[in-house]
Design a protein around this motif. Sequence first.
Motif, short mmCIF file in Angstrom:
data_model
loop_
_atom_site.label_atom_id
_atom_site.label_comp_id
_atom_site.label_asym_id
_atom_site.label_seq_id
_atom_site.Cartn_x
_atom_site.Cartn_y
_atom_site.Cartn_z
N ALA A 518 0.81 -1.22 0.00
CA ALA A 518 0.00 0.00 0.00
C ALA A 518 0.85 1.27 0.00
O ALA A 518 0.40 2.30 -0.50
N GLU A 519 2.06 1.20 0.55
CA GLU A 519 2.86 2.41 0.70
C GLU A 519 3.63 2.79 -0.56
O GLU A 519 4.24 3.86 -0.62
N ASP A 520 3.59 1.94 -1.58
CA ASP A 520 4.48 2.13 -2.73
C ASP A 520 3.68 2.02 -4.03
O ASP A 520 3.05 0.98 -4.28
N PRO A 521 3.71 3.04 -4.87
CA PRO A 521 2.92 2.98 -6.11
C PRO A 521 3.41 1.95 -7.11
O PRO A 521 2.69 1.61 -8.05
N HIS A 522 4.61 1.44 -6.93
CA HIS A 522 5.15 0.44 -7.86
C HIS A 522 5.07 -0.97 -7.28
O HIS A 522 5.77 -1.87 -7.75
N SER A 523 4.22 -1.16 -6.28
CA SER A 523 4.02 -2.49 -5.70
C SER A 523 2.55 -2.87 -5.77
O SER A 523 1.67 -2.01 -5.76
N GLY A 524 2.30 -4.16 -5.86
CA GLY A 524 0.94 -4.67 -5.89
C GLY A 524 0.79 -5.89 -5.01
O GLY A 524 1.78 -6.50 -4.59
N LEU A 525 -0.46 -6.25 -4.70
CA LEU A 525 -0.76 -7.34 -3.78
C LEU A 525 -1.72 -8.31 -4.44
O LEU A 525 -2.70 -7.90 -5.06
N ALA A 526 -1.45 -9.60 -4.29
CA ALA A 526 -2.38 -10.65 -4.71
C ALA A 526 -2.86 -11.37 -3.45
O ALA A 526 -2.06 -11.95 -2.73
N VAL A 527 -4.15 -11.30 -3.19
CA VAL A 527 -4.72 -11.93 -2.01
C VAL A 527 -4.90 -13.42 -2.27
O VAL A 527 -5.40 -13.83 -3.33
N ALA A 528 -4.51 -14.25 -1.29
CA ALA A 528 -4.57 -15.70 -1.49
C ALA A 528 -5.20 -16.42 -0.30
O ALA A 528 -5.23 -17.65 -0.28
N VAL A 529 -5.70 -15.66 0.69
CA VAL A 529 -6.16 -16.28 1.92
C VAL A 529 -7.33 -17.23 1.68
O VAL A 529 -7.52 -18.20 2.42
N ASP A 530 -8.12 -16.98 0.61
CA ASP A 530 -9.30 -17.81 0.36
C ASP A 530 -9.02 -19.01 -0.52
O ASP A 530 -9.91 -19.84 -0.74
N ALA A 552 -2.98 -7.81 -10.86
CA ALA A 552 -2.20 -6.78 -10.16
C ALA A 552 -1.17 -6.16 -11.09
O ALA A 552 -0.94 -4.94 -11.07
N ALA A 553 -0.52 -6.99 -11.92
CA ALA A 553 0.47 -6.46 -12.86
C ALA A 553 -0.17 -5.53 -13.88
O ALA A 553 0.41 -4.49 -14.24
N ARG A 554 -1.33 -5.87 -14.35
CA ARG A 554 -2.01 -5.02 -15.34
C ARG A 554 -2.25 -3.62 -14.77
O ARG A 554 -2.18 -2.62 -15.50
N HIS A 555 -2.53 -3.54 -13.50
CA HIS A 555 -2.76 -2.23 -12.87
C HIS A 555 -1.45 -1.53 -12.52
O HIS A 555 -1.21 -0.39 -12.90
N VAL A 556 -0.58 -2.24 -11.79
CA VAL A 556 0.63 -1.62 -11.24
C VAL A 556 1.68 -1.38 -12.32
O VAL A 556 2.32 -0.32 -12.36
N VAL A 557 1.86 -2.34 -13.21
CA VAL A 557 2.96 -2.30 -14.17
C VAL A 557 2.53 -1.66 -15.48
O VAL A 557 3.28 -0.86 -16.06
#
Length: 670
Positions: A518-530, A552-557
């Motif tokens: 969340a703190e970095d515009p060049h980072s993304g998160l993939a949720v896997a808990v489910d 996530a890559a399509r958005h961040v990268v």
Amino acid sequence: MATTRPPIGNKTLRLACLLLAPCSLLAVSVAQAADKPLLDRLFQDHAVVQRDRAIPVWGQASPGESLKIALDGKTVSSRAGADGHWQASLPALPAGGPYTLSVTAADGSSQTAKDILVGDVWLCSGQSNMELQVRRTLNLNSETSGANNDRIRMLTVPQTGASAPQDHFAAPVQWKSTTPQNVPDFSATCYYFARELQKTVDVPMGLINASLGGSRIEPWLSAQALRKVGGYDEALDTLALHAKDPQAAAAQWGTLWAKWWSRQPQVKKGDEPWNPAASDAGWKAAPKTLVDYQTWGVPELASYTGMLWYRTTVTLTKQQAAQDATLAIGNVDEIDQTWVNGRGVGSSSYGGSPRIYRLPHGLLHAGKNLIVINDLNTYLAGGMMGPSDTRALKFADGSSVPLDTNGWQYREVPRDIGTPPLAPWLTVSGKTTLYNGMIAPLGHYAFRGALWYQGESNTGEADQYRRLLEAYRDDLRAQFGAKLPLLIVQLSSYGPAPTKPAESGWAGVREAERLVAAEDPHSGLAVAVDIGERYDIHPANKQELGRRLARAARHVVYGESLPPSGPLPVAATREGDTVAVSFRDVTGKLVAYSSNHPIGFELCGTQANSCSYADADLRDGKVLLHLDTPPAHGIARVRYCWADSPFCTLYDEAGLPAVPFQLDITSSPH
């Protein structure tokens, strides 16, 4: 890929034979020189290099030699330094290929790498869930039988640690195309990510898989990065010594380990089990045949994981003690810290491999010699085990003395003592070892981004994980580019389902991963808990994980406007008798699966173990929380999906799960 050098004339060879007999040895050396590559191993047949930016290339040649490097008609020059290393930067190319990369030295020697593609290159790193191969995932037959895509290629980095940064891989590497024969051994997360991404980013994909099961995050950071984090100087200093003098480093680490032991409140003053002058109190006879200690029939050890002491004595003659010697202690599961006559002599990790330590001359003496082993076991079976003949003192004259002759004793360790410091040279749990052996050899290869799936081995120190993950991100960017995108897999679920709120190391690592992304515009998160599996730490549904990483890559990268990972919490505010949690990155609206009310929310005070499950309603795009009986300590925080293996039912209409989180509650501005 081919390497050629100018032939040596017969006259020259005959003269060399006369001057440098024996001729057969010279002929071997000539052949080896002819096979010596000019290009680094990364640049070989079928490699993928990064599009739309300068292409760094490097290799080895004779010191001072000038070279010409060419790709797709573009040629640049370079000159090898005093150490023979050369590097160059080729002009940027758009996606395409195949091309031939060639290097020609001034002496006429040359090397070519054929079938080079230009596209997007990704570094995939982490522990076992990144290493997990396609053959261990869902729908194996259908996934492999139709896997024919020459535009997705993977190079797997040899798994090794090192005490100092390495220039080259520990073993040969090979770029492999996606075929039914190759794909079963590909990293599944890495491969399914590229396959999904290629549906919208239609370029060749190069994947470099540098991962190792069981690894902590600290081995993946450079020494410079760990020193910036702070608190690792003693370990790093010992590791630097280990690169030069392993015996001195083992002794130094034994001293540091002993200091840790003496500082623990559970340890009585003067209790030094490795000391030949230590008391015999508490020591018991171990079984004659050493096996998993959980099977000894000792109730206290039946399901125990933690530390256990072992010791034995070996009686030597003066002649034996005067010889150079090695100590073989066989298989120890998982991590041993070993002393001989009160001096640390070594530490290794994990079972299956015999432990052999070279002893410093003069450590042994005539008469009785004490051997003490502290074994740390963190999972299932543990302890010293295996055939008796794998444990012995071995001498320079070829003779040996078995260690089991006098029998072994064991001593239990206080159950709440915690985890001891781990030797910095251990491959999966040391300091900077995997960076040195697996990342440093990548040099300054050009990447489009990096994928990171790790954290299971750090759940015991979740509070420190955020700082380490930030340091890992910055470390990658220092080596591969200042704005290198980082896509982080938030830890999946594993273990028994919770029946009441509790503190969770797994949830703590998930929160660190969320905050770093969340703190970095060049980072993304993939949720896997489910998409985890309560009974398997290696969930098989890596296809869905690949889809989420690609999103996530399509958005961040690539800058697409689609929400990257599902509902993200924005704020938790008090609104009368309720707490309202607002979200962003919601596709459509928030929905609760199998109920009108989402579950998994907790309201907490400021202290640990102060949480209660909260009833939840969906209203106007928010989640409203309330408790029938507010706790006396007050409400200060909201947690969602806060457990090792939680049930979470809040999604959006794109089928993406809400991100597990913890938020402080603020007062409503109204």
